[in-house]
Design a protein around this motif. Structure first.
Motif, short mmCIF file in Angstrom:
data_model
loop_
_atom_site.label_atom_id
_atom_site.label_comp_id
_atom_site.label_asym_id
_atom_site.label_seq_id
_atom_site.Cartn_x
_atom_site.Cartn_y
_atom_site.Cartn_z
N VAL A 57 26.98 45.01 51.00
CA VAL A 57 27.16 44.57 49.62
C VAL A 57 28.60 44.11 49.44
N ASP A 58 28.78 42.87 49.06
CA ASP A 58 30.12 42.33 48.85
C ASP A 58 30.46 42.38 47.36
N PHE A 59 31.60 42.96 47.05
CA PHE A 59 32.07 42.98 45.67
C PHE A 59 33.59 43.20 45.69
N ARG A 60 34.20 42.88 44.58
CA ARG A 60 35.64 43.08 44.43
C ARG A 60 35.88 43.91 43.18
N LEU A 61 36.63 45.00 43.34
CA LEU A 61 36.93 45.85 42.19
C LEU A 61 37.86 45.13 41.23
N SER A 62 37.65 45.35 39.95
CA SER A 62 38.52 44.77 38.94
C SER A 62 39.86 45.52 38.95
N PRO A 63 40.93 44.89 38.45
CA PRO A 63 42.23 45.58 38.36
C PRO A 63 42.15 46.88 37.57
N VAL A 64 41.27 46.95 36.59
CA VAL A 64 41.12 48.16 35.78
C VAL A 64 40.61 49.32 36.64
N VAL A 65 39.60 49.04 37.48
CA VAL A 65 39.05 50.09 38.34
C VAL A 65 40.07 50.50 39.40
N GLU A 66 40.76 49.52 39.97
CA GLU A 66 41.78 49.84 40.98
C GLU A 66 42.89 50.71 40.38
N ASP A 67 43.28 50.39 39.16
CA ASP A 67 44.32 51.16 38.50
C ASP A 67 43.87 52.60 38.28
N ALA A 68 42.61 52.79 37.89
CA ALA A 68 42.08 54.14 37.69
C ALA A 68 42.07 54.91 39.00
#
Length: 208
Positions: A57-68
């Motif tokens: 499954v290819d996806f990219r985390l949003s900056p909000v999720v990465e920050d959390a």
């Protein structure tokens, strides 16, 4: 005659609208549906000891999720596989189901990332029986989450019997495992949506 011509002309937009709606409906019943993610690969293999699934499954985390994540908030992902047996005389019967729960968390003391994987839900109070792996970077741990290798989703006996079998595979970010205060702010927000689903004719796929 002029009246008939105007009537047919005015009906054209309605017919086009009907065709468009039918196309949309057919698209919804198609083999795949995705939001902020792409199912790059999906393969099933039937062996003597059961049915196995391999996926990416290819996806990219949003900056909000990465920050959390960098702030120490664990993020959970869930993979679900369900095998259904079609029955012409009644509702489809669930033949087998399997779940794969994944928890990604940052370890501030070691500055490493930990991935816990289990067939049972992982709660913050206790991880129970789970496989734990450590990674040096967020990119590495997310790459591990995206790959599912030879996951057993059904026993041989569960695939016995006549009739067509269908497979429903779904992968998603599980927002229900977030802290309560964060859940309230993330509900319905696209930054927290990672979801992909696919349905395939299992009988046809295994018959190739």
């Amino acid at each position: 005659m002029a009246f008939i011509t105007r009537c047919c002309t005015s009906a054209l937009p309605s017919r086009r609208l009907l065709v468009w709606l039918l196309t949309c409906c057919l698209g919804l019943v198609g083999v795949a549906r995705a939001e902020n993610a792409e199912l790059a690969a999906l393969r099933v293999e039937r062996a003597d000891d059961g049915l196995f699934l391999t996926a990416r499954v290819d996806f990219r985390l949003s900056p909000v999720v990465e920050d959390a994540l960098h702030k120490g908030i664990a993020v959970h992902f869930v993979a679900e596989a369900e095998v259904m047996r079609e029955r012409w005389y009644w509702y489809d019967q669930k033949a087998a189901s399997a779940h794969r729960y994944m928890r990604v968390a940052y370890q501030p003391l070691t500055r490493r990332w930990r991935l816990n994987t289990s067939s049972e839900p992982l709660v913050n109070a206790g991880l129970g029986v789970s496989l734990a792996q450590n990674y040096d970077s967020l990119e590495e741990v997310i790459a591990a989450v995206q790959r599912i290798g030879r996951w057993k989703i059904a026993e041989p006996a569960e695939l016995s019997g006549s009739g067509r079998h269908m497979l429903r595979f779904r992968f998603r970010l599980d927002g229900s495992q977030l802290p309560r205060t964060l859940q309230l702010g993330s509900v319905g927000q696209p930054d927290w949506v990672v979801s992909v689903e696919r349905r395939i004719d299992l009988t046809q796929e295994l018959g190739r």
